[in-house]
Design an enzyme around this catalytic site. Structure first.
Site, PDB file in Angstrom:
ATOM      1  N   TYR A 198      12.090  14.102   7.584  1.00 29.34           N
ATOM      2  CA  TYR A 198      11.223  13.896   8.590  1.00 29.34           C
ATOM      3  C   TYR A 198      10.903  14.854   9.413  1.00 29.34           C
ATOM      4  O   TYR A 198      12.001  15.249  10.269  1.00 29.34           O
ATOM      5  CB  TYR A 198      11.209  12.690   9.380  1.00 29.34           C
ATOM      6  CG  TYR A 198      11.286  11.309   8.495  1.00 29.34           C
ATOM      7  CD1 TYR A 198      10.842  11.351   7.166  1.00 29.34           C
ATOM      8  CD2 TYR A 198      11.212  10.006   9.059  1.00 29.34           C
ATOM      9  CE1 TYR A 198      10.781  10.312   6.416  1.00 29.34           C
ATOM     10  CE2 TYR A 198      11.272   8.917   8.667  1.00 29.34           C
ATOM     11  CZ  TYR A 198      10.996   8.930   7.140  1.00 29.34           C
ATOM     12  OH  TYR A 198      10.830   7.788   6.431  1.00 29.34           O
ATOM     13  N   HIS A 229      17.987   8.140   0.732  1.00 29.44           N
ATOM     14  CA  HIS A 229      16.383   8.004   0.937  1.00 29.44           C
ATOM     15  C   HIS A 229      15.680   7.676  -0.526  1.00 29.44           C
ATOM     16  O   HIS A 229      14.619   6.566  -0.349  1.00 29.44           O
ATOM     17  CB  HIS A 229      15.926   9.408   1.422  1.00 29.44           C
ATOM     18  CG  HIS A 229      14.719   9.298   2.409  1.00 29.44           C
ATOM     19  ND1 HIS A 229      14.282  10.099   3.239  1.00 29.44           N
ATOM     20  CD2 HIS A 229      13.500   8.570   2.175  1.00 29.44           C
ATOM     21  CE1 HIS A 229      13.196   9.662   3.707  1.00 29.44           C
ATOM     22  NE2 HIS A 229      12.573   8.899   3.262  1.00 29.44           N
TER      23      HIS A 229
HETATM   24  N1  LIG Z   1      11.976   5.105   3.031  1.00 29.83           N
HETATM   25  C1  LIG Z   1      11.052   5.495   2.638  1.00 29.83           C
HETATM   26  O1  LIG Z   1      10.715   6.368   1.643  1.00 29.83           O
HETATM   27  C2  LIG Z   1      10.058   5.803   3.802  1.00 29.83           C
HETATM   28  C3  LIG Z   1       8.562   5.980   3.106  1.00 29.83           C
HETATM   29  C4  LIG Z   1       7.320   5.935   4.297  1.00 29.83           C
HETATM   30  C5  LIG Z   1       7.747   5.502   5.556  1.00 29.83           C
HETATM   31  N2  LIG Z   1       8.927   5.080   5.970  1.00 29.83           N
HETATM   32  C6  LIG Z   1       9.351   4.795   7.252  1.00 29.83           C
HETATM   33  O2  LIG Z   1       8.535   3.535   7.538  1.00 29.83           O
HETATM   34  C7  LIG Z   1       7.820   3.852   8.919  1.00 29.83           C
HETATM   35  C8  LIG Z   1       6.459   3.340   8.773  1.00 29.83           C
HETATM   36  O3  LIG Z   1       5.701   3.693   7.568  1.00 29.83           O
HETATM   37  P1  LIG Z   1       4.294   4.666   7.695  1.00 29.83           P
HETATM   38  O4  LIG Z   1       4.619   5.273   8.838  1.00 29.83           O
HETATM   39  O5  LIG Z   1       4.412   5.176   6.395  1.00 29.83           O
HETATM   40  O6  LIG Z   1       3.195   3.681   7.691  1.00 29.83           O
HETATM   41  P2  LIG Z   1       2.588   2.694   8.681  1.00 29.83           P
HETATM   42  O7  LIG Z   1       3.669   2.282   9.790  1.00 29.83           O
HETATM   43  O8  LIG Z   1       2.041   1.641   8.059  1.00 29.83           O
HETATM   44  O9  LIG Z   1       1.263   3.351   9.273  1.00 29.83           O
HETATM   45  C9  LIG Z   1       1.269   4.187  10.281  1.00 29.83           C
HETATM   46  C10 LIG Z   1       0.022   4.589  10.663  1.00 29.83           C
HETATM   47  O10 LIG Z   1      -0.762   3.313  11.144  1.00 29.83           O
HETATM   48  C11 LIG Z   1      -1.194   3.362  12.161  1.00 29.83           C
HETATM   49  N3  LIG Z   1      -1.098   2.416  13.078  1.00 29.83           N
HETATM   50  C12 LIG Z   1       0.057   1.745  13.463  1.00 29.83           C
HETATM   51  N4  LIG Z   1      -0.108   0.550  14.022  1.00 29.83           N
HETATM   52  C13 LIG Z   1      -1.294   0.493  14.518  1.00 29.83           C
HETATM   53  C14 LIG Z   1      -2.093  -0.521  15.255  1.00 29.83           C
HETATM   54  N5  LIG Z   1      -1.563  -1.355  15.562  1.00 29.83           N
HETATM   55  N6  LIG Z   1      -3.269  -0.335  15.065  1.00 29.83           N
HETATM   56  C15 LIG Z   1      -4.032   0.500  14.559  1.00 29.83           C
HETATM   57  N7  LIG Z   1      -3.221   1.683  13.778  1.00 29.83           N
HETATM   58  C16 LIG Z   1      -2.090   1.696  13.922  1.00 29.83           C
HETATM   59  C17 LIG Z   1      -0.668   4.617  13.058  1.00 29.83           C
HETATM   60  O11 LIG Z   1      -1.540   5.222  13.751  1.00 29.83           O
HETATM   61  P3  LIG Z   1      -1.823   5.595  15.564  1.00 29.83           P
HETATM   62  O12 LIG Z   1      -0.753   6.834  15.280  1.00 29.83           O
HETATM   63  O13 LIG Z   1      -3.102   5.850  15.643  1.00 29.83           O
HETATM   64  O14 LIG Z   1      -1.456   4.274  15.993  1.00 29.83           O
HETATM   65  C18 LIG Z   1      -0.420   5.504  11.930  1.00 29.83           C
HETATM   66  O15 LIG Z   1      -1.244   6.565  11.455  1.00 29.83           O
HETATM   67  C19 LIG Z   1       7.875   5.523   8.475  1.00 29.83           C
HETATM   68  O16 LIG Z   1       7.466   5.763   9.924  1.00 29.83           O
HETATM   69  C20 LIG Z   1       9.124   5.788   8.200  1.00 29.83           C
HETATM   70  O17 LIG Z   1      10.006   5.749   9.282  1.00 29.83           O
HETATM   71  C21 LIG Z   1      10.050   5.143   4.860  1.00 29.83           C
END
Ligand SMILES: NC(=O)c1ccc[n+]([C@@H]2O[C@H](COP(=O)([O-])OP(=O)(O)OC[C@H]3O[C@@H](n4cnc5c(N)ncnc54)[C@H](OP(=O)(O)O)[C@@H]3O)[C@@H](O)[C@H]2O)c1
Length: 272
Positions: A56, A117
């Site tokens: 990241y 990962h």
């Molecule tokens: N192991 C892997 O391969 C892998 C892959 C992907 C992700 N991850 C991990 O999982 C975490 C979460 O996944 P992600 O970041 O891909 O997606 P996510 O959590 O599904 O979505 C994040 C997005 O949603 C918005 N959001 C979050 N809460 C909200 C709310 N209450 N209302 C409106 N919008 C909201 C955020 O915008 P705002 O900033 O405007 O709130 C951000 O743009 C990552 O940060 C990472 O740590 C792991």
């Protein structure tokens, strides 16, 4: 906050993701201020599980998280930090080096949970786990897990790990139930493994529906919160939504307290 438990570990149902904290694939100084504010806000709200990775922002997310934890004046043991070694670094020496660098960036003596990962097509899991087991023996890592692993690779990992594999971190949302359909959730539930749901709100592109809006209205919360409450409603599922917006950070944390009725859960299950 609600918690979930397996024999070796208890974790909060909702933690905090850090993909896009400090940049995307590379560091982006333009987002440092917002990213640092988001981390401070999450700590203040009461999140204790933080999910990061060497990948990241090419390590910068770990740096900012390390700074936020160090400046919080909260003791290290109160936090649970997950980090991950990237697929290009799965040889024995690379795993050891990656972990050392993550420890430095995170300003900590140990990582609570260290994950592979993604699987790599040419990886030699025996060598990777020889290194991971050493990191546990040396006290640099407390628990081991994997991410984006299929059932065959997860079972191999369980054979090779000298300590229990505590999680498989995989995508799971209303829009993506692939790891339920392929039997991963059931296997995790039957084998005391956390199913850590990533991208639980579809990376912010949640599709609103009438059902979702009606359930949200009945609980006086947002559709995003309802989705998070649905995600964690099953045993052994924990999740790690990311947000840089302090209101969303608070809302997501509070979503753990929402009690959905059986009828509402059935309605949401049908949307998935
Ligand atoms: N192991 C892997 O391969 C892998 C892959 C992907 C992700 N991850 C991990 O999982 C975490 C979460 O996944 P992600 O970041 O891909 O997606 P996510 O959590 O599904 O979505 C994040 C997005 O949603 C918005 N959001 C979050 N809460 C909200 C709310 N209450 N209302 C409106 N919008 C909201 C955020 O915008 P705002 O900033 O405007 O709130 C951000 O743009 C990552 O940060 C990472 O740590 C792991």
């Amino acid at each position: 906050m609600k918690f979930d438990t397996i024999p070796s570990l208890t974790l909060p149902k909702i933690g905090f993701g850090t993909w896009k904290i400090g940049g995307g694939s590379f560091p982006d100084p333009k987002v440092d201020t917002v990213s640092t504010a988001a981390l401070h806000s999450a700590i203040k709200v009461g999140y204790t599980h933080f999910d990061t990775a060497e990948m990241y922002a090419a390590g910068h997310a770990e740096e900012l998280l390390g700074q936020a934890v160090a400046s919080s004046q909260i003791k290290r043991e109160a936090f649970f930090i997950t980090s991950k070694v990237m697929p290009a670094h799965l040889e024995y020496d690379q795993v050891i080096q990656s972990c050392e660098k993550s420890l430095q960036r995170l300003q900590t003596e140990y990582i609570d949970l260290y994950l592979i990962h993604w699987p790599a097509s040419d990886m030699k899991l025996v060598e990777t786990f020889r290194a991971l087991n050493k990191l546990v023996k040396d006290g640099k890592v407390k628990h081991l897990g994997v991410s984006n692993f299929n059932l065959k690779l997860l079972k191999q990992s369980q054979q090779l790990s000298e300590t229990p594999i505590v999680t498989n971190q995989v995508p799971y949302s209303l829009n993506d139930r692939s790891y339920v359909k392929n039997g991963m959730l059931e296997y995790c539930q039957q084998n005391d493994i956390f199913f850590t749901a990533y991208s639980p709100v579809d990376e912010g592109k949640l599709r609103s529906t009438k059902t979702l809006e009606e359930i949200a209205k009945a609980h006086h919360v947002t559709s995003y919160q309802i989705v998070l409450a649905w995600v964690i409603s099953h045993p052994r599922i924990i999740t790690i939504p990311m947000s840089a917006n302090p209101s969303h950070i608070q809302e997501n944390f509070e979503a753990a307290e929402i009690e959905l009725t059986k009828t509402e859960l059935d309605m949401l299950e049908k949307l998935a």
